[in-house]
Motif scaffolding. Structure first.
Motif, PDB file in Angstrom:
ATOM      1  N   TRP A  78      -9.600  -5.588   4.432  1.00 14.85           N
ATOM      2  CA  TRP A  78      -9.985  -4.161   4.349  1.00 14.85           C
ATOM      3  C   TRP A  78      -9.673  -3.406   5.633  1.00 14.85           C
ATOM      4  CZ3 TRP A  78     -10.013  -3.367  -0.447  1.00 14.85           C
ATOM      5  CH2 TRP A  78     -10.457  -4.363  -1.308  1.00 14.85           C
ATOM      6  N   SER A  81      -5.810  -2.922   4.959  1.00 14.37           N
ATOM      7  CA  SER A  81      -5.519  -1.944   3.893  1.00 14.37           C
ATOM      8  C   SER A  81      -5.851  -0.518   4.327  1.00 14.37           C
ATOM      9  CB  SER A  81      -6.331  -2.287   2.646  1.00 14.37           C
ATOM     10  OG  SER A  81      -7.706  -2.057   2.911  1.00 14.37           O
ATOM     11  N   GLN A 193      -6.207  -4.907  -3.921  1.00 14.71           N
ATOM     12  CA  GLN A 193      -5.932  -5.749  -2.749  1.00 14.71           C
ATOM     13  C   GLN A 193      -5.889  -7.233  -3.121  1.00 14.71           C
ATOM     14  OE1 GLN A 193      -4.792  -4.531   0.056  1.00 14.71           O
ATOM     15  NE2 GLN A 193      -5.146  -2.443  -0.654  1.00 14.71           N
ATOM     16  N   PHE A 196      -2.338  -7.725  -4.041  1.00 14.48           N
ATOM     17  CA  PHE A 196      -1.408  -7.737  -2.898  1.00 14.48           C
ATOM     18  C   PHE A 196      -1.439  -9.082  -2.164  1.00 14.48           C
ATOM     19  CE2 PHE A 196      -2.014  -2.983  -2.977  1.00 14.48           C
ATOM     20  CZ  PHE A 196      -0.723  -2.719  -3.419  1.00 14.48           C
ATOM     21  N   TYR A 287      -1.967   5.489   1.667  1.00 21.33           N
ATOM     22  CA  TYR A 287      -0.939   4.484   1.366  1.00 21.33           C
ATOM     23  C   TYR A 287       0.171   5.012   0.451  1.00 21.33           C
ATOM     24  CZ  TYR A 287      -4.253   4.303  -2.531  1.00 21.33           C
ATOM     25  OH  TYR A 287      -5.079   4.650  -3.546  1.00 21.33           O
ATOM     26  N   ARG A 311       2.931   3.364  -3.921  1.00 22.78           N
ATOM     27  CA  ARG A 311       2.205   2.920  -2.717  1.00 22.78           C
ATOM     28  C   ARG A 311       3.138   2.428  -1.618  1.00 22.78           C
ATOM     29  NH1 ARG A 311      -3.820   0.883  -4.248  1.00 22.78           N
ATOM     30  NH2 ARG A 311      -3.913   0.442  -2.050  1.00 22.78           N
ATOM     31  N   TYR A 314       3.464  -0.125   2.035  1.00 22.82           N
ATOM     32  CA  TYR A 314       2.387   0.006   3.023  1.00 22.82           C
ATOM     33  C   TYR A 314       1.462  -1.218   3.026  1.00 22.82           C
ATOM     34  CZ  TYR A 314      -1.760   1.654   5.438  1.00 22.82           C
ATOM     35  OH  TYR A 314      -2.820   1.757   6.295  1.00 22.82           O
ATOM     36  N   ASP A 315       0.907  -1.549   1.857  1.00 22.17           N
ATOM     37  CA  ASP A 315      -0.117  -2.600   1.831  1.00 22.17           C
ATOM     38  C   ASP A 315       0.466  -3.953   2.236  1.00 22.17           C
ATOM     39  OD1 ASP A 315      -2.565  -1.204   0.204  1.00 22.17           O
ATOM     40  OD2 ASP A 315      -0.625  -0.531  -0.527  1.00 22.17           O
ATOM     41  N   GLN A 318       1.205  -4.071   5.916  1.00 20.84           N
ATOM     42  CA  GLN A 318      -0.043  -4.187   6.675  1.00 20.84           C
ATOM     43  C   GLN A 318      -0.567  -5.624   6.633  1.00 20.84           C
ATOM     44  OE1 GLN A 318      -0.130  -1.471   8.689  1.00 20.84           O
ATOM     45  NE2 GLN A 318      -2.337  -1.331   8.319  1.00 20.84           N
ATOM     46  N   HIS A 319      -0.500  -6.254   5.447  1.00 20.57           N
ATOM     47  CA  HIS A 319      -0.993  -7.639   5.349  1.00 20.57           C
ATOM     48  C   HIS A 319      -0.101  -8.584   6.152  1.00 20.57           C
ATOM     49  CE1 HIS A 319      -4.302  -6.655   2.860  1.00 20.57           C
ATOM     50  NE2 HIS A 319      -3.570  -6.218   1.864  1.00 20.57           N
TER      51      HIS A 319
END
Ligand code: GAP
Length: 493
Positions: A78, A81, A193, A196, A287, A311, A314-315, A318-319
């Motif tokens: 979190w 994200s 999430q 993802f 996002y 989206r 982005y996600d 980031q992960h």
């Protein structure tokens, strides 16, 4: 809301309770705000809506698979994200009533009022000012707008407001038995999430090739500042989400495809097209590079039911950054421009995200009808839920005409032959007319009456919910008659 739409909404809510669709959570303790339970009819309707979505998204696409990820996840998810820092609503308190409001909703209500009064240009101007302030996260400006518009607290009637502050919507709890050593974790505010962080597990174990999708149905939790409009804004709700992983540069094309496909899914239920509209986001979530809502015309106005979001990567990026694990996909297909494989990249994602509870309410409102059946001789009416038969909680009700002469036994025998295929209800109490009304109220497409003639020739009377027409048919044809009408083929074939 006009009187008649206000009335309709109130009637649907009380109908939902009276017939076992939706109850207030913890009712005997005066309820828990913005939390609801689904009763015996509601759970069936909800399950049927899930099945309709799952079949349309997973079963009908050989490149989309399902997932059921846990609600609890590593707290860093979190952070990555952006939800820890960015998932918040602007709120404001009235100092006299101590009531808390969402600043943007106070302004939206004002805009709706200006529109109602025909002050369109003022409404448009305020909308623009509010959008700009939200985009710039300019909280003092939001307060200024509330003051300029002389918006008052509906409870105290005063404009004695605090400053606007951001309020994070995530619920947190502790894992681990020892308080000092326990970690704070969050109840997920979206199911996405979980998709993802599992995307490479699914891709590799399922040998998925881009483009491919992962679909999930599950609970999400948000500490909404204000609970509103029954099951529209809940603190615990259910989402049906699908992430579609695509090659970078193709996201626009897939976004348009999914935008159209999702509206088609809604309209296949037979809903009037005029009840739906698209709404383009002006304030994009952190996002997204494009986003549309599918809105439905509820009795209290058009409200979002589903979001289609582009989206970007982005996600996943980031992960990759936060977990330090590669999130890249190797695309072996040859790029016609370079003559070489597309190679490694982080896919772009198109998301479709529908709130199951909002879909449930929409379905109830759409189906609810108070039908006047009065004739010159007598006044009569019925409340009927004209649900699509595939969604109806009970597919057929079986009635013995009387409680004697072996009719209940015969009715049970007919029911036993059908109950593996269909959710059925057996009823022997009250006159047939009353039993019809009870089934109309939960949307049962067929009522089947077993009478003395059934014992002689194995025929039954079948009564249709919508036309109320009755016909005599052999009992051994019931499986086909019911099966044909409630088949998913009628929606997805
Ligand atoms: N993963 C993207 C996402 O969560 P969202 O627009 O915040 O996007 C998607 O939520 C859908 O979930 C909404 O269109 C709505 O139907 C439903 N939803 C959101 N918040 C809700 C709430 N508090 N109560 C009931 N449904 C909600």
């Amino acid at each position: 809301m006009s009187n008649s739409t206000d009335e309709l909404f109130k009637n649907v809510i009380s109908h939902a309770k009276e017939y076992g669709f939706v109850f207030q959570s913890s009712e005997i303790y005066d309820g828990l705000s913005a939390v609801y339970d689904y009763g015996q009819a509601g759970v069936e309707l909800k399950n049927n809506l899930k099945t309709y979505w799952w079949k349309a998204m997973v079963q009908m696409h050989d490149n989309i698979v399902g997932l059921d990820s846990a609600i609890f996840m590593h707290p860093t998810i979190w952070k990555a994200s952006g939800h820890v820092d960015g998932f918040s609503d602007p709120m404001i308190d009235n100092k006299d009533s101590n009531k808390r409001y969402r600043a943007d909703q106070l302004l939206e209500d004002r805009i709706a009022k200006l529109d109602e009064e025909g002050k369109t240009s003022e409404a448009e101007e305020l909308q623009l000012e509010m959008d700009n302030a939200l985009k710039a996260e300019d909280l003092p400006r939001l307060k200024e707008l509330i003051i300029e518009q002389n918006i008052k607290c509906p409870v105290s009637g005063t404009a004695n407001w605090t400053d606007v502050r951001q309020f994070n919507l995530m619920f947190s709890t502790q894992v681990g038995a020892i308080a000092d050593e326990s970690d704070t974790i969050y109840l997920r505010p979206e199911t996405a999430q979980g998709i993802f962080v599992n995307y490479l597990n699914v891709q590799k174990s399922g040998r998925m090739k881009i483009p491919f999708g992962i679909a999930q149905i599950g609970k999400a939790f948000r500490n909404e500042v204000i609970a509103r409009q029954f099951i529209i804004r809940m603190r615990e709700f259910e989402q049906m989400e699908m992430q579609y992983f695509v090659r970078p540069g193709t996201q626009k094309e897939w976004f348009e495809k999914w935008k159209a496909a999702r509206l088609k899914w809604h309209l296949a239920l037979g809903t009037d097209e005029a009840k739906y509209r698209y709404h383009e986001h002006t304030k994009l979530a952190f996002y997204a590079d494009a986003a549309y809502d599918i809105e439905f015309d509820f009795p209290f106005g058009f409200k979002e039911v589903e979001g289609i979001h582009s989206r970007t990567n982005y996600d996943l990026s980031q992960h990759e950054k936060f977990s330090r694990k590669k999130m890249q996909y190797f695309d072996p297909e040859v790029d016609p421009e370079t003559g070489k494989p597309f190679g490694n990249y982080i896919p772009y994602v198109i998301e479709t995200s529908i709130g199951l509870d909002r879909m449930f309410l929409l379905t109830m409102i759409n189906a609810y009808e108070e039908e006047d059946l009065s004739t010159e001789e007598k006044q009569d009416s019925r409340t009927v839920l004209r649900l699509h038969p595939a969604l109806a909680p009970v597919k057929a009700a079986i009635f013995p005409l009387t409680k004697k002469d072996g009719l209940p036994e015969k009715a049970r025998e007919i029911m036993d032959a059908l109950k593996l295929n269909f959710n059925l209800q057996y009823e022997e109490k009250d006159a047939i007319g009353k039993r019809y009304r009870r089934q109309d109220a939960i949307g049962t497409p067929f009522c089947i009456t077993v009478d003395h003639q059934t014992l002689e020739d194995n025929t039954v009377t079948i009564r249709h919910r919508d036309s109320m027409a009755q016909e005599r048919v052999p009992a051994d044809q019931l499986e086909k008659i019911i099966g044909d009408l409630v088949s998913w083929k009628n929606l997805l074939g």
